[in-house]
Design an enzyme around this catalytic site. Structure first.
Site, mmCIF file in Angstrom:
data_model
loop_
_atom_site.group_PDB
_atom_site.id
_atom_site.type_symbol
_atom_site.label_atom_id
_atom_site.label_comp_id
_atom_site.label_asym_id
_atom_site.label_seq_id
_atom_site.Cartn_x
_atom_site.Cartn_y
_atom_site.Cartn_z
ATOM 1 N N LYS A 63 0.808 -1.220 0.000
ATOM 2 C CA LYS A 63 0.000 0.000 0.000
ATOM 3 C C LYS A 63 0.844 1.274 0.000
ATOM 4 O O LYS A 63 0.387 2.328 -0.458
ATOM 5 C CB LYS A 63 -0.923 0.015 1.217
ATOM 6 C CG LYS A 63 -2.027 -1.022 1.196
ATOM 7 C CD LYS A 63 -3.142 -0.635 0.251
ATOM 8 C CE LYS A 63 -4.361 -1.527 0.441
ATOM 9 N NZ LYS A 63 -5.487 -1.108 -0.429
ATOM 10 N N SER A 88 -9.006 -0.158 6.553
ATOM 11 C CA SER A 88 -9.011 -1.069 7.697
ATOM 12 C C SER A 88 -7.626 -1.199 8.309
ATOM 13 O O SER A 88 -7.469 -1.767 9.377
ATOM 14 C CB SER A 88 -9.505 -2.455 7.270
ATOM 15 O OG SER A 88 -8.613 -3.024 6.323
ATOM 16 N N GLU A 214 -9.581 -14.023 -3.727
ATOM 17 C CA GLU A 214 -10.358 -13.411 -2.650
ATOM 18 C C GLU A 214 -10.597 -14.412 -1.530
ATOM 19 O O GLU A 214 -10.515 -15.625 -1.751
ATOM 20 C CB GLU A 214 -11.729 -12.974 -3.167
ATOM 21 C CG GLU A 214 -11.709 -11.903 -4.225
ATOM 22 C CD GLU A 214 -13.113 -11.583 -4.720
ATOM 23 O OE1 GLU A 214 -13.553 -10.438 -4.542
ATOM 24 O OE2 GLU A 214 -13.760 -12.478 -5.296
ATOM 25 N N GLY A 218 -15.961 -13.496 0.882
ATOM 26 C CA GLY A 218 -16.169 -12.214 0.211
ATOM 27 C C GLY A 218 -15.779 -12.250 -1.243
ATOM 28 O O GLY A 218 -14.793 -11.641 -1.653
ATOM 29 N N ASP A 220 -17.005 -10.952 -3.995
ATOM 30 C CA ASP A 220 -17.670 -9.961 -4.845
ATOM 31 C C ASP A 220 -16.950 -9.766 -6.169
ATOM 32 O O ASP A 220 -17.580 -9.579 -7.212
ATOM 33 C CB ASP A 220 -17.769 -8.624 -4.100
ATOM 34 C CG ASP A 220 -16.408 -8.120 -3.664
ATOM 35 O OD1 ASP A 220 -15.896 -7.168 -4.266
ATOM 36 O OD2 ASP A 220 -15.854 -8.683 -2.708
ATOM 37 N N SER A 314 1.121 -9.594 -0.282
ATOM 38 C CA SER A 314 0.793 -8.181 -0.237
ATOM 39 C C SER A 314 1.168 -7.467 1.054
ATOM 40 O O SER A 314 1.342 -6.246 1.055
ATOM 41 C CB SER A 314 -0.690 -7.967 -0.521
ATOM 42 O OG SER A 314 -1.495 -8.669 0.409
#
Length: 330
Positions: A63, A88, A214, A218, A220, A314
């Protein structure tokens, strides 16, 4: 100045050129993290696996790349008025750290149940934290209000062209180091890392298969790719706290739908086993979300025998008490 994601027709979709520009902005600031290999993992899968170790990035996750790039791209007035983000944890830490390095004030909207290690780190990097309830309150509404009140730039964790471009530098470095690959596997939450990675992979290793991963609870992104439009779901519950989103971003999906070949899921139990593998075999702490892509490969959710496989790890931001409890089954 507030910068929310615009309507679909007005989206500015980043390109590989933007990833290259991001690489120039973050050069000498972000770490060029190592690419690691494991004979045990290769033997287990019958493939040549290359792990891009973003737990060793500044602020402990990929990030930092996108956060630093997005702040560096701001105009002078926006930088003066500060930045607002919602996260989060990992984007929160990254934005706080990147803002401090650039002399920009930061406010971060975080869920009350965010891991304490991530809350403490965000505070430690100098950001002001505003808490919310992820199950009853809208973090976007709160963040947009704060940005309006402060005249600040809103830098969301994934649905932002400069964030996407910054995240794409991880896959760029991976492919530059190991050469063309047959398969690239990437964790998927809101889609910033996967979208940016896809831009780099399509430019540098155009024939490779790109797969997002994923948490099973979750999916999606998987539903969205199958349906051809963004699908929204209730807030999922999983130990992969960095991937607990209700839908992928609009900018992100505009890239994913045209570049990603498949999206698969893994269970929390598989994430824990993968965390254990990295700790025991590769002497590295990887948080549950950071294990998504590796778990899919190591547990056979993706066919990879005989292939050269790039895997993005990650992040590694998890407190030792939680890490130990998960490995002990508590």
């Amino acid at each position: 100045m507030i910068n929310p994601a615009p309507a679909s027709a007005l989206l500015h979709i980043p390109t590989f050129h933007d990833v290259q520009t991001a690489r120039e902005r973050i050069s000498g600031v972000a770490h060029r993290t190592p690419v690691l290999t494991s004979r045990t993992a290769n033997a287990r899968t019958g493939a040549a696996l290359f792990f891009k170790a973003e737990p060793l990035q500044r602020a402990g996750a990929f990030k930092f790349r996108g956060a630093y790039n997005a702040i560096a791209a701001l105009d002078t007035l926006s930088r003066k008025n500060g930045v607002v983000a919602f996260s989060s944890g990992n984007h929160a830490q990254a934005l706080a750290y990147a803002a401090g390095l650039q002399g920009v004030a930061a406010t971060v909207v975080m869920p009350r149940d965010a891991p304490e290690i991530k809350v403490s780190a965000t505070r430690g990097y100098g950001a002001r934290i505003v808490f919310y309830d992820r199950y009853t309150e809208d973090r976007v509404e709160i963040s947009e209000r704060l940005a309006r009140e402060q005249g600040a730039a809103l830098i969301p964790p994934y649905d932002h062209p400069d964030v996407i471009a910054g995240q794409g530098t991880a896959a760029l470095e991976l492919i530059e180091e190991v050469g063309e690959i047959d398969l690239l596997v990437v964790p998927l939450g809101g889609g910033g890392l996967l979208a940016g990675s896809a831009l780099s992979a399509r430019a540098l290793s155009p024939t490779c298969t790109i797969v997002g991963v994923e948490p099973e609870a979750g999916n999606d992104g998987q539903q969205s790719l199958q349906k051809g439009e963004v699908v929204k779901i209730p807030v999922p519950k999983s130990i992969a706290d960095g991937a607990l989103v209700t839908h992928v971003g609009d900018h992100n999906f505009a890239i994913l739908k045209n570049t990603v070949d498949d999206i698969v899921t893994v269970t929390d139990a598989q994430l824990v086993e993968t965390m254990r593998f990295f700790a025991e075999r590769m002497k590295m702490i990887v948080e549950p979300t950071g294990c998504l892509a590796a778990a899919a490969v190591l547990h056979g959710a993706i066919a990879c025998s005989g292939k050269r496989v790039g895997i993005l790890l990650s992040g590694g931001n998890i407190d030792l008490k939680t890490f130990s409890a998960l490995l002990d089954g508590r």
